[in-house]
Design a protein around this motif. Structure first.
Motif, short mmCIF file in Angstrom:
data_model
loop_
_atom_site.label_atom_id
_atom_site.label_comp_id
_atom_site.label_asym_id
_atom_site.label_seq_id
_atom_site.Cartn_x
_atom_site.Cartn_y
_atom_site.Cartn_z
N ALA A 63 0.83 -1.21 0.00
CA ALA A 63 0.00 0.00 0.00
C ALA A 63 0.86 1.25 0.00
CB ALA A 63 -0.92 -0.01 1.21
N VAL A 64 2.00 1.20 0.69
CA VAL A 64 2.90 2.36 0.78
C VAL A 64 3.62 2.58 -0.54
CG1 VAL A 64 4.89 3.35 1.95
CG2 VAL A 64 3.20 2.04 3.25
N VAL A 65 4.26 1.51 -1.07
CA VAL A 65 5.07 1.64 -2.28
C VAL A 65 4.24 2.04 -3.48
CG1 VAL A 65 6.50 0.34 -3.92
CG2 VAL A 65 6.80 0.01 -1.47
N LEU A 66 3.09 1.38 -3.67
CA LEU A 66 2.27 1.67 -4.84
C LEU A 66 1.57 3.02 -4.74
CD1 LEU A 66 0.68 -1.84 -5.49
CD2 LEU A 66 2.63 -0.78 -6.63
N GLY A 67 1.55 3.59 -3.55
CA GLY A 67 0.90 4.88 -3.38
C GLY A 67 1.82 6.07 -3.52
N ALA A 69 4.44 7.96 -5.93
CA ALA A 69 4.85 7.97 -7.34
C ALA A 69 6.37 7.93 -7.51
CB ALA A 69 4.28 9.20 -8.02
N TRP A 70 7.10 8.70 -6.69
CA TRP A 70 8.56 8.79 -6.92
C TRP A 70 9.26 7.46 -6.63
CZ3 TRP A 70 12.25 7.74 -3.27
CH2 TRP A 70 11.86 7.76 -1.92
N ILE A 71 8.67 6.64 -5.75
CA ILE A 71 9.28 5.33 -5.48
C ILE A 71 9.14 4.45 -6.72
CG2 ILE A 71 9.09 3.20 -4.13
CD1 ILE A 71 8.31 4.84 -1.74
N LYS A 72 7.97 4.49 -7.36
CA LYS A 72 7.77 3.69 -8.56
C LYS A 72 8.70 4.14 -9.68
CE LYS A 72 3.36 3.85 -9.43
NZ LYS A 72 1.96 3.55 -9.77
N VAL A 73 8.87 5.46 -9.85
CA VAL A 73 9.75 5.98 -10.90
C VAL A 73 11.20 5.60 -10.62
CG1 VAL A 73 10.65 8.09 -11.96
CG2 VAL A 73 8.21 7.90 -11.47
N THR A 74 11.62 5.69 -9.36
CA THR A 74 12.99 5.32 -8.99
C THR A 74 13.26 3.85 -9.26
OG1 THR A 74 13.01 7.01 -7.25
CG2 THR A 74 14.68 5.27 -7.11
N LEU A 75 12.28 3.00 -8.93
CA LEU A 75 12.42 1.57 -9.19
C LEU A 75 12.55 1.30 -10.69
CD1 LEU A 75 9.79 0.04 -6.72
CD2 LEU A 75 12.27 -0.13 -6.57
N LEU A 76 11.75 1.99 -11.48
CA LEU A 76 11.80 1.80 -12.93
C LEU A 76 13.15 2.25 -13.50
CD1 LEU A 76 8.22 2.93 -13.99
CD2 LEU A 76 9.16 0.63 -14.11
N ALA A 124 9.38 -7.93 -11.03
CA ALA A 124 9.35 -8.81 -9.86
C ALA A 124 8.74 -8.09 -8.66
CB ALA A 124 10.75 -9.30 -9.53
N ILE A 125 9.10 -6.82 -8.50
CA ILE A 125 8.58 -6.04 -7.37
C ILE A 125 7.08 -5.82 -7.50
CG2 ILE A 125 8.65 -3.77 -6.26
CD1 ILE A 125 11.65 -3.71 -6.92
N MET A 126 6.64 -5.48 -8.72
CA MET A 126 5.21 -5.26 -8.92
C MET A 126 4.42 -6.57 -8.78
SD MET A 126 4.84 -2.13 -9.15
CE MET A 126 5.89 -0.69 -9.35
N ASP A 127 5.03 -7.68 -9.20
CA ASP A 127 4.36 -8.98 -9.04
C ASP A 127 4.16 -9.31 -7.56
OD1 ASP A 127 4.07 -9.42 -11.70
OD2 ASP A 127 5.73 -10.84 -11.89
N THR A 128 5.24 -9.17 -6.80
CA THR A 128 5.16 -9.56 -5.38
C THR A 128 4.39 -8.53 -4.56
OG1 THR A 128 7.35 -8.56 -5.04
CG2 THR A 128 7.27 -10.93 -5.38
N ILE A 129 4.81 -7.28 -4.65
CA ILE A 129 4.18 -6.25 -3.83
C ILE A 129 2.79 -5.88 -4.34
CG2 ILE A 129 4.34 -3.85 -3.07
CD1 ILE A 129 7.30 -4.19 -2.78
N GLY A 130 2.68 -5.74 -5.68
CA GLY A 130 1.41 -5.32 -6.26
C GLY A 130 0.36 -6.42 -6.26
#
Length: 201
Positions: A63-67, A69-76, A124-130
């Motif tokens: 819930a934290v990571v997907l909420g 935006a900058w964390i998702k961009v950094t991961l990408l 992998a992160i989106m599969d597990t966390i998402g």
């Protein structure tokens, strides 16, 4: 509890089955190493990283990571750079003779690459966390733990099995041509994934 176990098994198996960067790397190392025991650093690292990601996902980090935006961009961005570098390294690597260990993938480098494939791979992160993290929200208590443990077991069994299959194919390929072709294919998959991630930005 049984339904949660079945749900966890089907979901985890469906997520881990496609030919992604993590699977290709583990299979590739299984085929390239002189003995199967030499691929254990890769298998154990990938399994432990998946265990960590799944545990964090189930316990609410999703819930934290997907909420944010900058964390998702950094991961990408991190994932794109990593895939470009790893694709280059894989493209340049060559299979060694059967009696020698592949010096381009020492245990330390295997661990570093396997950890990067798992922890810097946005898919992998989106599969597990998402996906797994979101799916676990419908469970609580012992049922949630059962769901999580089954997902983790699927990862461990899959990675061990994948490395064994890779080793068997590596033994059949005495000329090294298949492994060389697999390296090129692996690199193309990594670069293709990086391009896909660029467009997703």
């Amino acid at each position: 509890m049984i339904s949660a176990a079945i749900h966890g098994f089907i979901l985890a198996f469906g997520l881990i089955l496609p030919l992604g960067v993590q699977n290709v790397f583990i299979f590739n190392q299984g085929a390239m190493q002189a003995r199967w025991i030499y691929v254990l650093p890769v298998v154990l690292t990938a399994s432990i990283c998946d265990t960590l990601l799944i545990s964090l996902a189930v316990f609410g980090v999703s819930a934290v990571v997907l909420g944010v935006a900058w964390i998702k961009v950094t991961l990408l961005l991190g994932g794109i750079l990593f895939l470009i570098y790893m694709g280059y390294s894989t493209w340049k690597s060559k299979p060694k003779a059967e009696e020698t260990t592949d010096q381009s993938f020492t245990p330390r480098k295997q661990i570093a690459f396997a950890a990067s494939v798992s922890l810097l791979n946005p898919h992998a992160i989106m599969d597990t966390i998402g996906v797994i993290g979101t799916s676990s929200l419908s469970y609580s208590g012992a049922t949630k733990i059962t769901f999580m443990v089954v997902c983790i077991l699927v990862s461990w069994l899959w990675f061990f099995g994948l490395s064994i299959v890779g080793r068997l194919i590596g033994k059949l390929d005495s000329s090294g041509r298949f492994i060389l072709l697999l390296n090129k294919l692996s690199a193309l998959i990594m670069w293709g994934t990086a391009i896909y991630l660029m467009f997703s930005l």
